[in-house]
Design a protein around this motif. Structure first.
Motif, mmCIF file in Angstrom:
data_model
loop_
_atom_site.group_PDB
_atom_site.id
_atom_site.type_symbol
_atom_site.label_atom_id
_atom_site.label_comp_id
_atom_site.label_asym_id
_atom_site.label_seq_id
_atom_site.Cartn_x
_atom_site.Cartn_y
_atom_site.Cartn_z
ATOM 1 N N THR A 48 1.300 25.452 -14.571
ATOM 2 C CA THR A 48 2.494 25.627 -13.740
ATOM 3 C C THR A 48 2.756 24.408 -12.867
ATOM 4 O O THR A 48 3.741 24.371 -12.138
ATOM 5 C CB THR A 48 2.384 26.870 -12.835
ATOM 6 N N THR A 49 1.881 23.411 -12.948
ATOM 7 C CA THR A 49 2.069 22.169 -12.200
ATOM 8 C C THR A 49 1.834 20.981 -13.116
ATOM 9 O O THR A 49 1.170 21.090 -14.147
ATOM 10 C CB THR A 49 1.103 22.058 -10.997
ATOM 11 N N GLY A 50 2.376 19.856 -12.724
ATOM 12 C CA GLY A 50 2.130 18.606 -13.416
ATOM 13 C C GLY A 50 2.229 17.480 -12.419
ATOM 14 O O GLY A 50 2.934 17.588 -11.409
ATOM 15 N N LYS A 51 1.484 16.398 -12.661
ATOM 16 C CA LYS A 51 1.552 15.268 -11.747
ATOM 17 C C LYS A 51 1.364 13.963 -12.496
ATOM 18 O O LYS A 51 0.917 13.947 -13.646
ATOM 19 C CB LYS A 51 0.536 15.384 -10.622
ATOM 20 N N GLU A 52 1.734 12.889 -11.835
ATOM 21 C CA GLU A 52 1.536 11.565 -12.420
ATOM 22 C C GLU A 52 0.049 11.328 -12.665
ATOM 23 O O GLU A 52 -0.795 11.854 -11.942
ATOM 24 C CB GLU A 52 2.049 10.474 -11.470
ATOM 25 N N SER A 53 -0.255 10.512 -13.651
ATOM 26 C CA SER A 53 -1.652 10.241 -13.981
ATOM 27 C C SER A 53 -2.284 9.215 -13.049
ATOM 28 O O SER A 53 -3.495 9.085 -12.999
ATOM 29 C CB SER A 53 -1.774 9.768 -15.426
ATOM 30 N N ALA A 54 -1.463 8.480 -12.306
ATOM 31 C CA ALA A 54 -1.972 7.482 -11.353
ATOM 32 C C ALA A 54 -1.061 7.481 -10.126
ATOM 33 O O ALA A 54 0.085 7.931 -10.199
ATOM 34 C CB ALA A 54 -1.983 6.094 -11.993
ATOM 35 N N ILE A 55 -1.580 6.993 -9.024
ATOM 36 C CA ILE A 55 -0.783 6.919 -7.802
ATOM 37 C C ILE A 55 0.452 6.091 -8.068
ATOM 38 O O ILE A 55 0.385 4.979 -8.580
ATOM 39 C CB ILE A 55 -1.602 6.315 -6.653
ATOM 40 N N GLY A 56 1.596 6.673 -7.746
ATOM 41 C CA GLY A 56 2.840 5.985 -8.011
ATOM 42 C C GLY A 56 3.749 5.869 -6.817
ATOM 43 O O GLY A 56 4.245 4.804 -6.518
ATOM 44 N N ILE A 57 3.974 6.961 -6.096
ATOM 45 C CA ILE A 57 4.901 6.911 -4.970
ATOM 46 C C ILE A 57 4.278 5.997 -3.912
ATOM 47 O O ILE A 57 3.123 6.148 -3.556
ATOM 48 C CB ILE A 57 5.221 8.326 -4.418
ATOM 49 N N PRO A 58 4.998 4.991 -3.471
ATOM 50 C CA PRO A 58 4.393 4.022 -2.551
ATOM 51 C C PRO A 58 4.210 4.590 -1.145
ATOM 52 O O PRO A 58 4.857 5.562 -0.763
ATOM 53 C CB PRO A 58 5.411 2.872 -2.542
ATOM 54 N N SER A 59 3.333 3.964 -0.385
ATOM 55 C CA SER A 59 3.180 4.350 1.017
ATOM 56 C C SER A 59 4.411 3.897 1.792
ATOM 57 O O SER A 59 5.112 2.975 1.388
ATOM 58 C CB SER A 59 1.920 3.726 1.618
ATOM 59 N N ASN A 60 4.675 4.581 2.886
ATOM 60 C CA ASN A 60 5.808 4.271 3.762
ATOM 61 C C ASN A 60 7.142 4.300 3.030
ATOM 62 O O ASN A 60 8.033 3.516 3.316
ATOM 63 C CB ASN A 60 5.589 2.938 4.477
ATOM 64 N N PHE A 61 7.268 5.219 2.080
ATOM 65 C CA PHE A 61 8.519 5.441 1.370
ATOM 66 C C PHE A 61 9.131 6.722 1.914
ATOM 67 O O PHE A 61 8.476 7.766 1.934
ATOM 68 C CB PHE A 61 8.272 5.577 -0.136
ATOM 69 N N ILE A 62 10.366 6.655 2.386
ATOM 70 C CA ILE A 62 11.058 7.821 2.927
ATOM 71 C C ILE A 62 12.086 8.260 1.897
ATOM 72 O O ILE A 62 13.114 7.616 1.727
ATOM 73 C CB ILE A 62 11.749 7.484 4.254
ATOM 74 N N PRO A 63 11.808 9.350 1.160
ATOM 75 C CA PRO A 63 12.758 9.802 0.149
ATOM 76 C C PRO A 63 13.933 10.528 0.783
ATOM 77 O O PRO A 63 13.761 11.358 1.667
ATOM 78 C CB PRO A 63 11.926 10.759 -0.700
ATOM 79 N N MET A 64 15.125 10.178 0.340
ATOM 80 C CA MET A 64 16.321 10.832 0.860
ATOM 81 C C MET A 64 16.872 11.846 -0.141
ATOM 82 O O MET A 64 17.424 12.868 0.256
ATOM 83 C CB MET A 64 17.357 9.784 1.207
ATOM 84 N N ALA A 65 16.727 11.547 -1.423
ATOM 85 C CA ALA A 65 17.234 12.444 -2.466
ATOM 86 C C ALA A 65 16.529 12.135 -3.775
ATOM 87 O O ALA A 65 15.914 11.077 -3.931
ATOM 88 C CB ALA A 65 18.743 12.278 -2.628
#
Length: 161
Positions: A48-65
């Motif tokens: 019921t879950t899935g995730k990237e195989s390696a760290i991808g989303i960078p630090s200090n990233f503020i997602p807006m959409a």
């Protein structure tokens, strides 16, 4: 083009970086960049879950959409409910409705309403450390299901000046 500071509207073919100038010292700091980040995630049959195989989303990233597309459809009638990180699975989009996974195609553009998003209503809107993007489905997809997420947001250095 060399590093140049402008005062007024500017057009660019290669993106923008916004900086803050200290009124007292004239020092330029706290660089902010409009950024996109793409994550492709598979929710395996039986999970019921899935995730990237390696760290991808960078630090200090503020997602807006985030824009959501399904490129590998589920066999069962399930929905994508949450989008977040390995540490907080609903940190970007919490309690989504209507994102069906049993057909391929573009599923929509969603504001980030979780605690890591701009509209989360907290003062901790950012990933302080890099992490894997993770998604949560409403149930077993019945087949490997692939979701492509394109985040739009702001990247910034961690200094507070």
């Amino acid at each position: 083009m060399a590093n140049t500071t402008f005062n007024g509207p500017v057009r660019s073919e290669n993106g923008f970086k916004n900086v803050i100038k200290n009124a007292t010292t004239g020092a330029i700091s706290n660089e902010m960049t409009l950024s996109t980040y793409v994550a492709t995630i598979t929710i395996a049959n039986g999970a019921t879950t899935g995730k990237e195989s390696a760290i991808g989303i960078p630090s200090n990233f503020i997602p807006m959409a985030v824009m959501v597309a399904v490129t590998g459809a589920a066999a069962n009638n399930v929905t994508l409910d949450d989008i977040g990180t390995d540490a907080d699975t609903d940190g970007f989009v919490d309690g989504a409705t209507g994102i069906t996974l049993n057909a391929t195609g573009f599923k929509g553009f969603y504001p980030c309403n979780g605690v890591l998003g701009m509209s989360g209503g907290t003062t901790t809107a950012a990933t302080a450390t890099a992490d894997e993007v993770e998604v949560v489905a409403s149930g077993d997809p019945g087949a490997d299901t692939t979701v492509v997420l394109k985040f739009m947001g702001i990247s910034s250095s961690s200094d507070a000046s």
